[in-house]
Every structure is written in structure tokens, then in C-alpha cells.
Design an enzyme around this catalytic site. Structure first.
Site, PDB file in Angstrom:
ATOM      1  N   GLU A 162      -0.542  -2.014   5.198  1.00  0.00           N
ATOM      2  CA  GLU A 162       0.370  -1.899   6.344  1.00  0.00           C
ATOM      3  C   GLU A 162       0.266  -0.531   7.000  1.00  0.00           C
ATOM      4  O   GLU A 162       0.322  -0.410   8.223  1.00  0.00           O
ATOM      5  CB  GLU A 162       1.823  -2.157   5.912  1.00  0.00           C
ATOM      6  CG  GLU A 162       2.823  -2.179   7.061  1.00  0.00           C
ATOM      7  CD  GLU A 162       3.263  -0.811   7.544  1.00  0.00           C
ATOM      8  OE1 GLU A 162       3.423  -0.638   8.765  1.00  0.00           O
ATOM      9  OE2 GLU A 162       3.423   0.108   6.711  1.00  0.00           O
ATOM     10  N   ASP A 207       0.811  -1.214   0.000  1.00  0.00           N
ATOM     11  CA  ASP A 207       0.000   0.000   0.000  1.00  0.00           C
ATOM     12  C   ASP A 207       0.847   1.268   0.000  1.00  0.00           C
ATOM     13  O   ASP A 207       2.032   1.264   0.330  1.00  0.00           O
ATOM     14  CB  ASP A 207      -0.951   0.012   1.194  1.00  0.00           C
ATOM     15  CG  ASP A 207      -0.235  -0.114   2.531  1.00  0.00           C
ATOM     16  OD1 ASP A 207       0.737  -0.894   2.622  1.00  0.00           O
ATOM     17  OD2 ASP A 207      -0.631   0.562   3.502  1.00  0.00           O
TER      18      ASP A 207
END
Length: 404
Positions: free
Chosen positions: A149, A91
Site C-alpha cells: 500500500e 507492508d
């Protein structure tokens, strides 16, 4: 500003094998494709699609849609053996990129400002290399491409959906490209590498009124100010001075006029610590302090407290294995940084709670190229030479852990 504390190192790449050096141009290409298409947590559709596309091209078995956008792939060696997992987060962050580079973000307000595009690329490169050389290891390597994350956290839901099962993972490794270290270094240690992350949000309720008639009020700003000061005593007077801890109040919002005493004040912040035995302590002590101060002033409060990520705790044996590999690969005057540690947090910690493993930092800053802006900065970027170095370290870890 660019950090000026990073030494310029002459990086010798002779210990990176020829096949991985030959892969370097493709690693750069893949990373730049991912960098141009950043996506936030649990929205990594394009990123996961790119990962799955490459895995299909290489004939690597994989599953998609795990914990919404996660991908898991397996590469099998020439004979039966242990199972090693390699984890990479995918991400990006809600940041507008300021770099003027051909591969800059094409998604307004989103940017790979923490190196996750590099993490995904390194895992892909390792999967490709191992799929071409199954004779070099025994057993299975499971590649976990994880969403979210940066938040709200993708590791826990992936674990709940069974990514450490079928086959059962024996150990897990992962890396973080790290602009706090120069290219040609590896930060690694056993035990605590990164801190627990806990978040709090507290609203103080007083009684507002006219600024000239304070006796009719309960000033929420005064109460909240006392709380801010008192919270600093948790670490300085309640935590063993040989243990590290941080309590940070990051925001304080109250009031709207210069002649009005505020009836509410809101504080938000974060708590960090390394020692798992401190879990629950900060929440309890914070509740006691806020309750006592509010009671003394006649105010009330509401506290939301979130134990977000536990600390990243490396297993001694796996950390020693990774360190031995890094010493083989990294050939610079500094090389290994054994005491590298940060109060930053990472949900790799959830994987390390389930199986022994090691998370480490791979230096990626290069001051001479202007590539030393800190993580989460709108001009963050890293020296892409680190991509091949990461693949080499991962590949050798597999070969040593899963010896054929």
C-alpha cells in the site's frame, strides 16, 4: 513530538462481546510478532507466511502468492448470501524504529510506522471469530491481505488477478488505525475520505556559466524558482475555492558551487485533491505553466507526472451501515467523528472504484500512554486496545450486511 491536542477518553469496552474480548491477548501477540518483522512492499514473505499459517491452523480456505505476496481467504456463513470483502494492508516503511519496546523491529531500517501490522491482525482476528461462528451470518466474507500500500501499490494488481471475483464481491470495507484520533473514536463519512495522490518530477534545463557573467547563461535556479511560485496559483486561482486541492514542491535541487550558475534544476512534489472530476486537470495546468515559464527564459524542461492513487470515495449506503455499527460499539463522549477527512492517500481507492464500500478511521492514540506520535514517525505506536474494537466492528458489519 507527541501530539497534545488529543483528549483523554474513558473507553468503555462493555459493548465488545465476550468472545472477542477473550481474543484480545492473542491479537496483541500476533500484532507484536508482525511488528518485529516489518517488510517493504511486495517483499512481505514473512508476513504473508504468518497470515497463511494462521489460516491453515483454523482450516480457513485461502490462496497465497496473489500479486506476488498477497493472500486471500474466504469464510462461509451458515447459508447462502451476499459476499463482503474485508481488506487489510501488510507492508511496512523504510524507517529505523526508535521505540524502546520488547517488540521493536528486528529488521534494521524497516518499521511498521503506519499501523499495517494492526490492520493485518484485525483482519486475522475477524476471520478467526467468523470461522468459529458461521451461524451468525449468511453468505461469504472474503479477506484480502494486500501488499505494497505504501508503494508502489498492491491493490491494482490484486484486482487484475481477480480477487473481487469467484465469488463476486458485492461490497468492501476496510479500516485504518488512526493516531490523529484518540482511542474510542471512529472517523467515518460518505463521499471523499482521503485524497488522490499524484506525483511529479520536473527537470529544468538551462545553460550554466560563471557567476560573474550571467548574460552568457540561462539560470536554471531562477527559472525553477519562478516555476515553484507559479505552481501555487493552480489551487489559488484555477481551482474552485469550494473544492480542496494541494500542490506541494517537496524538493528543489540545483547547483554545486557559489560562483557557478546552475545549468539544471530538479523539482519533485505531490498533488492532492478530493474531487474525481479534477483528474487530469493538475497535470495539464502544470505542463502549461512550466512550458510558458521555460519558453520565456529560453530554457527547456522534462516533466514526469504520475497519477498514483485516486481519491478514496465511500459509498453512502455502506458508510451508513458502518456508522450504525460504530455507534453500537463505540461508547465514549466523542464516539463518531463524521467530518474526519485527510489529504493523505490510500490505494483502497481502487477497490472502492470497483464495488461499493467504506473505508474508515479507528482512533488508536492514547496520550496518557505516550502513544500519540504521528504516522510515519520513528516512534509511532498505537494503543492495542483498538485491535479488539476493530474486530468487533468488522464482525458486526458482516452480521448486518450478511444477515442470516
Amino acid at each position: 513530538m507527541v501530539s497534545t491536542s488529543l483528549p483523554a477518553l474513558n473507553v468503555n469496552l462493555s459493548r465488545i462481546r465476550t468472545a472477542i474480548q477473550a481474543l484480545q491477548p492473542q491479537l496483541v501477540e500476533w500484532r507484536r510478532v508482525l511488528h518485529q518483522r516489518p517488510e517493504l512492499g511486495f517483499q512481505e514473505e514473512l508476513t504473508a507466511g504468518f497470515v497463511a499459517q494462521k489460516l491453515r491452523e483454523w482450516g480457513i480456505p485461502h490462496q497465497t502468492g496473489i500479486a506476488q505476496t498477497g493472500v486471500v481467504a474466504t469464510v462461509t456463513g451458515s447459508q447462502p448470501g451476499p459476499v463482503l470483502a474485508i481488506r487489510a494492508d501488510m507492508d511496512a516503511l523504510p524507517i529505523q524504529e526508535e521505540n524502546e519496546v520488547p517488540y521493536r523491529s528486528q529488521h534494521p531500517g524497516k518499521m511498521h510506522a503506519c499501523g499495517h501490522d494492526g490492520h493485518t491482525t484485525i483482519a486475522l482476528g475477524t476471520a478467526y471469530y467468523l470461522s468459529q461462528h458461521p451461524e451468525r451470518f449468511a453468505g461469504t466474507v472474503k479477506f484480502i491481505f494486500q501488499p505494497a500500500e505504501e508503494g508502489p501499490g498492491g491493490a491494482e494488481p490484486m484486482i487484475r488477478e481477480g480477487v473481487l471475483q469467484n465469488p463476486q464481491v458485492d461490497a468492501v470495507i476496510g479500516l485504518h488505525l488512526w493516531n490523529n484520533l484518540p482511542l474510542g473514536t471512529v472517523g467515518i463519512r460518505e463521499g471523499a475520505l482521503m485524497a488522490a495522490v499524484e506525483l511529479f518530477d520536473c527537470t529544468i534545463q538551462g545553460r550554466g556559466g560563471h557567476g560573474a557573467i550571467p548574460q552568457q547563461t540561462i539560470d536554471a535556479i531562477v527559472v525553477a524558482s519562478q516555476v515553484v511560485n507559479a505552481l501555487q496559483t493552480i489551487v489559488s486561482r484555477n481551482v474552485d475555492p469550494l473544492k480542496a486541492g494541494v500542490v506541494t514542491v517537496g524538493s528543489f535541487h540545483a547547483g554545486h558551487a557559489n560562483n557557478v550558475i546552475a545549468d539544471t534544476a530538479r523539482l519533485t512534489g505531490t498533488v492532492r485533491y478530493f474531487d474525481p472530476s479534477l483528474k487530469g486537470f493538475f497535470r495539464e495546468r502544470m505542463e502549461q505553466i512550466i512550458s510558458g515559464i521555460c519558453q520565456s527564459y529560453g530554457a527547456t524542461y522534462h516533466l514526469d507526472y504520475d497519477e498514483f492513487y485516486p481519491p478514496v470515495i465511500n459509498d453512502r449506503n455502506i458508510a451508513n451501515l458502518v456508522r450504525s455499527i460504530a455507534e453500537e460499539v463505540i461508547e465514549t463522549p466523542i464516539g463518531i467523528v463524521p467530518d474526519c477527512q485527510t489529504m493523505g492517500g490510500e490505494d483502497m481507492s481502487y477497490f472502492l472504484q470497483e464495488v461499493p464500500g467504506c473505508y474508515f478511521f479507528l482512533g488508536a492514540a492514547n496520550l496518557s500512554k505516550g502513544l500519540a506520535y504521528p504516522h510515519h514517525h520513528p516512534r509511532f505506536d498505537f494503543d492495542e486496545t483498538a485491535l479488539g474494537m476493530g474486530v468487533e466492528i468488522f464482525a458486526r458489519c458482516v452480521e448486518k450486511f450478511c444477515q442470516a
